[in-house]
Design a protein around this motif. Structure first.
Motif, PDB file in Angstrom:
ATOM      1  N   ALA A  58     120.663 -13.738 -35.475  1.00  0.00           N
ATOM      2  CA  ALA A  58     120.425 -12.260 -36.076  1.00  0.00           C
ATOM      3  C   ALA A  58     118.983 -12.305 -36.265  1.00  0.00           C
ATOM      4  O   ALA A  58     118.492 -12.494 -37.409  1.00  0.00           O
ATOM      5  N   LYS A  60     117.145  -9.862 -37.225  1.00  0.00           N
ATOM      6  CA  LYS A  60     116.769  -9.159 -38.652  1.00  0.00           C
ATOM      7  C   LYS A  60     116.208 -10.178 -39.412  1.00  0.00           C
ATOM      8  O   LYS A  60     115.406  -9.721 -40.149  1.00  0.00           O
ATOM      9  N   ASP A  79     121.576 -11.124 -32.065  1.00  0.00           N
ATOM     10  CA  ASP A  79     122.178  -9.934 -32.781  1.00  0.00           C
ATOM     11  C   ASP A  79     121.256  -8.967 -33.012  1.00  0.00           C
ATOM     12  O   ASP A  79     120.218  -9.425 -33.812  1.00  0.00           O
ATOM     13  N   ALA A 102     124.409  -4.084 -32.994  1.00  0.00           N
ATOM     14  CA  ALA A 102     125.199  -3.774 -34.109  1.00  0.00           C
ATOM     15  C   ALA A 102     124.751  -2.746 -34.652  1.00  0.00           C
ATOM     16  O   ALA A 102     123.304  -2.005 -34.460  1.00  0.00           O
ATOM     17  N   ARG A 149     133.781  -3.352 -34.689  1.00  0.00           N
ATOM     18  CA  ARG A 149     133.794  -4.265 -36.059  1.00  0.00           C
ATOM     19  C   ARG A 149     134.734  -4.073 -36.935  1.00  0.00           C
ATOM     20  O   ARG A 149     134.865  -2.862 -37.523  1.00  0.00           O
ATOM     21  N   GLY A 201     129.285 -11.005 -44.870  1.00  0.00           N
ATOM     22  CA  GLY A 201     128.307 -10.656 -45.877  1.00  0.00           C
ATOM     23  C   GLY A 201     127.292 -12.041 -45.715  1.00  0.00           C
ATOM     24  O   GLY A 201     127.201 -12.583 -44.822  1.00  0.00           O
ATOM     25  N   GLN A 203     124.343 -15.070 -47.181  1.00  0.00           N
ATOM     26  CA  GLN A 203     124.008 -15.906 -48.414  1.00  0.00           C
ATOM     27  C   GLN A 203     125.390 -16.627 -48.788  1.00  0.00           C
ATOM     28  O   GLN A 203     125.648 -16.583 -50.020  1.00  0.00           O
ATOM     29  N   GLY A 238     125.957 -15.269 -41.762  1.00  0.00           N
ATOM     30  CA  GLY A 238     126.027 -15.123 -43.207  1.00  0.00           C
ATOM     31  C   GLY A 238     126.151 -16.592 -43.927  1.00  0.00           C
ATOM     32  O   GLY A 238     126.152 -16.653 -45.048  1.00  0.00           O
ATOM     33  N   GLU A 288     126.447 -15.017 -35.416  1.00  0.00           N
ATOM     34  CA  GLU A 288     125.485 -14.194 -35.721  1.00  0.00           C
ATOM     35  C   GLU A 288     124.616 -14.633 -36.871  1.00  0.00           C
ATOM     36  O   GLU A 288     124.256 -13.921 -37.490  1.00  0.00           O
ATOM     37  N   GLY A 290     121.596 -15.687 -39.194  1.00  0.00           N
ATOM     38  CA  GLY A 290     120.155 -15.392 -39.124  1.00  0.00           C
ATOM     39  C   GLY A 290     119.365 -16.101 -40.318  1.00  0.00           C
ATOM     40  O   GLY A 290     118.674 -17.115 -40.053  1.00  0.00           O
TER      41      GLY A 290
HETATM   42  C1  LIG Z   1     126.430  -7.698 -38.293  1.00  0.00           C
HETATM   43  C2  LIG Z   1     125.725  -8.850 -39.280  1.00  0.00           C
HETATM   44  N1  LIG Z   1     125.551 -10.066 -38.615  1.00  0.00           N
HETATM   45  C3  LIG Z   1     124.699 -11.078 -38.657  1.00  0.00           C
HETATM   46  C4  LIG Z   1     123.996 -10.967 -39.823  1.00  0.00           C
HETATM   47  C5  LIG Z   1     123.125 -12.076 -40.408  1.00  0.00           C
HETATM   48  O1  LIG Z   1     123.252 -12.550 -41.596  1.00  0.00           O
HETATM   49  P1  LIG Z   1     122.721 -13.862 -42.274  1.00  0.00           P
HETATM   50  O2  LIG Z   1     121.445 -13.858 -42.037  1.00  0.00           O
HETATM   51  O3  LIG Z   1     123.217 -13.951 -43.612  1.00  0.00           O
HETATM   52  O4  LIG Z   1     123.258 -15.039 -41.376  1.00  0.00           O
HETATM   53  C6  LIG Z   1     123.905  -9.785 -40.721  1.00  0.00           C
HETATM   54  C7  LIG Z   1     123.009  -9.645 -41.570  1.00  0.00           C
HETATM   55  O5  LIG Z   1     123.130  -8.621 -42.370  1.00  0.00           O
HETATM   56  C8  LIG Z   1     124.644  -8.677 -40.153  1.00  0.00           C
HETATM   57  O6  LIG Z   1     124.899  -7.473 -40.811  1.00  0.00           O
END
Ligand SMILES: Cc1ncc(COP(=O)(O)O)c(C=O)c1O
Length: 434
Positions: A58, A60, A79, A102, A149, A201, A203, A238, A288, A290
């Motif tokens: 992920a 992001k 992701d 996503a 989703r 979610g 964490q 998550g 996914e 991150g």
């Molecule tokens: C759809 C989706 N996948 C994966 C993640 C990654 O989450 P994390 O960094 O907690 O693993 C997020 C985080 O917001 C998300 O919205």
């Protein structure tokens, strides 16, 4: 578990001296450990090796091009949540054919870009979005791969701002409406149903909510396989990380002080618990994660500006601020803060550790005990590799911090510090003000 450690009195990332990095590139600077990222990736992979697995990092959490390239080299897909992130994957020299797209509001332009570059699947969050993807795919004369989703309505027991799998969150389609959404998708001739997705979610420190969510949707996933021949189930990301005591280990550590049944989730427990629930589905499983992949692989280096001794309180003012790392201000989150040069002969100081921004919220830690450090000395904010730089801003006209990646004793600047000139390059005074 990570590669930040004291060698003698000096904090190192792998074999690189963090003081040397700060001297070369200044502060505030994010420093990432390539070895820690690789270890996290392999640890996740190893613990779910009983599955046909694809890890879609992920991005992001940390989308620096070097980080993306590193994970691509390890075999990860991504992701991603925007056209910008997709372009980052391409710019890093990676492919998007194992990546998923996503997000609740993909634009037509973003959908087109993803289709042109062979996205593995869109993770669709609503029926209007199905129609939009179908429309764009029709214009391009292709079939768009999709997964819907599902929002399983499970409490992730995490911070409200990063809970995504409850019915009052904006994400996904409720389980009870999902069958109708798939039927609608099946009628759209430019779509190809490829999978199903959920993410509850971020964490998460217990395995329970993951188990509850998988159990809740498993029957429906099996029905989808029978009805549409789906090939994958993405269980999202998550997995949480331990932010406390990021440098301690052994009997004194915060971790060891926790009762065994209260210790935060590990990939070992995650894999051992979820694998038996997922194997019977006979599907490819996408993950996914991150934060787990990069969170403990980064620190934010900052320099002390002043120690301000107040009437009832001390303030340690550092040159990093909430614009560089917003997590404490935004989520009241905890980051361990340690001196880069450790000196056991110094006294401990209790202080609020704050940045120079004009907001009381610009505070990294309240009443924190830290070895006394003076003007010009360095501190490291630990576990800052996820949702750090990517959430940074230019508030107070502070340029974006620099980023450095370490690999063994080698390190390189992977993002230059932003200058005033680059920060203001797009701005101009309109003619009517001249
Ligand atoms: C759809 C989706 N996948 C994966 C993640 C990654 O989450 P994390 O960094 O907690 O693993 C997020 C985080 O917001 C998300 O919205």
């Amino acid at each position: 578990m990570h590669h930040f450690h004291y060698s003698g009195q000096d904090l190192h990332c792998e074999s690189a001296d963090l003081a040397a990095i700060a001297k070369l590139y200044g502060t505030p600077t994010y420093v990432y450990s390539a070895a820690t990222m690789a270890d996290n990736y392999h640890r996740l992979q190893r613990n779910l090796s009983g599955l046909d697995l694809q890890i879609c990092y992920a991005m992001k959490a940390n989308s620096n091009l070097a980080v993306i390239r590193h994970f691509a080299n390890l075999g990860a897909g991504f992701d991603l949540v925007s056209g910008g992130e997709l372009r980052r994957v391409l710019a890093a020299g990676a492919k998007v054919n194992t990546s998923v797209f996503a997000g609740v509001g993909k634009t037509e332009g973003e959908i087109k870009l993803a289709l042109e570059n062979g996205i593995y699947a869109f993770h669709v969050e609503s029926e209007p979005e199905l129609a939009r993807i179908n429309h764009v795919a029709g214009q391009l004369g292709v079939k768009a791969p999709i997964a819907i989703r599902i929002n399983p309505d499970v409490d992730a027991h995490t911070h409200a701002k990063i809970t995504t799998g409850k019915s009052d969150n904006k994400f996904g389609i409720p389980l009870k409406h999902a069958a109708a959404a798939y039927e609608a998708a099946a009628k759209l001739k430019n779509l190809r149903i490829r999978g199903v997705q959920m993410h509850i979610g971020s964490q998460l420190t217990e395995v329970g909510p993951f188990v509850e969510a998988v159990k809740k949707v498993a029957g429906f996933v099996a029905e989808l396989k029978a009805a549409y021949g789906i090939e994958y189930f993405s269980i999202g990301g998550g997995m949480g990380i331990v932010y406390r005591d990021a440098l301690a280990s052994g009997p004194q550590s915060w971790w060891d002080a926790q009762p065994a049944d209260k210790r935060p989730l590990t990939p070992e427990l995650y894999g051992a618990t979820l694998t038996p629930l997922l194997v019977p589905l006979g599907l490819k499983i996408l993950l996914e994660h991150g934060r787990f992949m990069v969170g403990n692989a980064g620190v934010l280096l900052a320099r002390v500006e002043h120690l301000k001794r107040g009437a009832g309180k001390n303030f340690l003012i550092v040159d990093a601020a909430m614009n560089d790392l917003v997590r404490p201000a935004m989520y009241e989150s905890f980051h361990e803060i340690v001196p880069v040069h450790r000196d056991s002969s110094r006294r401990a100081l209790v202080a609020d550790i704050v940045g120079p921004i004009c907001e009381s919220g610009d505070c990294f830690a309240k009443d924190r005990s830290i070895q006394e450090v003076g003007e010009g000395e360095l501190v490291a904010l630990m576990s800052a590799g996820a949702y750090g730089y990517v959430m940074a801003s230019r508030y107070n006209t502070r340029g974006m911090p620099a980023e450095v990646m370490v690999n063994g004793s080698a390190f390189e600047l992977v993002n230059v510090r932003e200058t005033f000139e680059s920060m203001t390059a797009g701005e101009k005074i309109p003619a009517f003000l001249k």
